[in-house]
Design a protein around this motif. Structure first.
Motif, PDB file in Angstrom:
ATOM      1  N   ARG A 122       3.696 -22.022 -21.711  1.00  0.00           N
ATOM      2  CA  ARG A 122       3.042 -22.848 -22.714  1.00  0.00           C
ATOM      3  C   ARG A 122       1.631 -23.178 -22.247  1.00  0.00           C
ATOM      4  O   ARG A 122       1.346 -23.157 -21.058  1.00  0.00           O
ATOM      5  CB  ARG A 122       3.842 -24.133 -22.913  1.00  0.00           C
ATOM      6  N   ARG A 123       0.779 -23.549 -23.183  1.00  0.00           N
ATOM      7  CA  ARG A 123      -0.611 -23.847 -22.822  1.00  0.00           C
ATOM      8  C   ARG A 123      -0.861 -25.332 -22.610  1.00  0.00           C
ATOM      9  O   ARG A 123      -1.785 -25.695 -21.904  1.00  0.00           O
ATOM     10  CB  ARG A 123      -1.541 -23.308 -23.898  1.00  0.00           C
ATOM     11  N   ALA A 181      -3.829 -26.522 -11.821  1.00  0.00           N
ATOM     12  CA  ALA A 181      -3.960 -27.745 -11.026  1.00  0.00           C
ATOM     13  C   ALA A 181      -2.843 -28.727 -11.361  1.00  0.00           C
ATOM     14  O   ALA A 181      -2.276 -29.368 -10.469  1.00  0.00           O
ATOM     15  CB  ALA A 181      -5.325 -28.382 -11.271  1.00  0.00           C
ATOM     16  N   MET A 182      -2.517 -28.846 -12.644  1.00  0.00           N
ATOM     17  CA  MET A 182      -1.451 -29.755 -13.066  1.00  0.00           C
ATOM     18  C   MET A 182      -0.117 -29.346 -12.442  1.00  0.00           C
ATOM     19  O   MET A 182       0.603 -30.182 -11.892  1.00  0.00           O
ATOM     20  CB  MET A 182      -1.331 -29.758 -14.590  1.00  0.00           C
ATOM     21  N   PHE A 183       0.191 -28.043 -12.473  1.00  0.00           N
ATOM     22  CA  PHE A 183       1.466 -27.594 -11.929  1.00  0.00           C
ATOM     23  C   PHE A 183       1.500 -27.659 -10.410  1.00  0.00           C
ATOM     24  O   PHE A 183       2.548 -27.942  -9.820  1.00  0.00           O
ATOM     25  CB  PHE A 183       1.806 -26.194 -12.426  1.00  0.00           C
ATOM     26  N   SER A 184       0.372 -27.436  -9.741  1.00  0.00           N
ATOM     27  CA  SER A 184       0.390 -27.575  -8.279  1.00  0.00           C
ATOM     28  C   SER A 184       0.546 -29.039  -7.880  1.00  0.00           C
ATOM     29  O   SER A 184       1.251 -29.348  -6.911  1.00  0.00           O
ATOM     30  CB  SER A 184      -0.861 -26.962  -7.657  1.00  0.00           C
ATOM     31  N   ASN A 185      -0.060 -29.950  -8.624  1.00  0.00           N
ATOM     32  CA  ASN A 185       0.117 -31.377  -8.350  1.00  0.00           C
ATOM     33  C   ASN A 185       1.547 -31.822  -8.647  1.00  0.00           C
ATOM     34  O   ASN A 185       2.137 -32.589  -7.884  1.00  0.00           O
ATOM     35  CB  ASN A 185      -0.860 -32.207  -9.171  1.00  0.00           C
ATOM     36  N   ASP A 192      -6.965 -25.670 -20.389  1.00  0.00           N
ATOM     37  CA  ASP A 192      -7.386 -24.337 -19.985  1.00  0.00           C
ATOM     38  C   ASP A 192      -6.611 -23.923 -18.735  1.00  0.00           C
ATOM     39  O   ASP A 192      -5.842 -24.709 -18.170  1.00  0.00           O
ATOM     40  CB  ASP A 192      -8.900 -24.271 -19.769  1.00  0.00           C
ATOM     41  N   SER A 193      -6.786 -22.689 -18.306  1.00  0.00           N
ATOM     42  CA  SER A 193      -5.925 -22.135 -17.267  1.00  0.00           C
ATOM     43  C   SER A 193      -6.094 -22.856 -15.928  1.00  0.00           C
ATOM     44  O   SER A 193      -5.118 -23.095 -15.221  1.00  0.00           O
ATOM     45  CB  SER A 193      -6.191 -20.649 -17.097  1.00  0.00           C
ATOM     46  N   GLY A 194      -7.313 -23.233 -15.577  1.00  0.00           N
ATOM     47  CA  GLY A 194      -7.538 -23.946 -14.318  1.00  0.00           C
ATOM     48  C   GLY A 194      -6.891 -25.320 -14.304  1.00  0.00           C
ATOM     49  O   GLY A 194      -6.317 -25.742 -13.293  1.00  0.00           O
TER      50      GLY A 194
END
Length: 107
Positions: A8-9, A19-23, A13-15
């Motif tokens: 899902r988006r 960042a959201m998923f790594s956090n 944006d992709s960056g």
């Protein structure tokens, strides 16, 4: 048309998404449970499965990849030392999601 696109988006944006998923992954490794929406939890499961697979390999190259993506050496240490041992016998389906509304509902 977005036919056959995976993931899902989330109106980011992709960056921002990476960042959201790594956090979120770092928080999940640290606390071992987090509260988030069901859609984000389902997409986070794919990210965490890749991190745990890296940790199960356990070599230096995998550790450096995890450090580059998570950007937190303490969480990488916990991932490789604690969580890799916990999931070493499991081949897939490493994380489970549960609905917090069901757990806090009065019966």
């Amino acid at each position: 048309m977005r036919h056959r696109k995976i993931g899902r988006r989330f109106s980011r944006d992709s960056g921002h998404r990476q960042a959201m998923f790594s956090n979120m992954a770092a928080s999940l490794i640290q606390h071992e449970q987090i509260v988030t929406t069901l859609a984000k939890a389902k997409d986070l499961r794919r990210v965490m499965d890749k991190y745990i697979t890296l940790a199960k390999k356990g070599d230096l190259h995998s550790r450096r990849i995890a450090i580059a993506r998570l950007r937190n050496e303490d969480m990488v240490k916990k991932l490789f030392d604690t969580l890799a041992e916990r999931y070493k016998d499991r081949n897939g389906c490493l994380l489970y999601t549960s609905d917090a509304a069901d757990e806090h509902r009065d019966v």
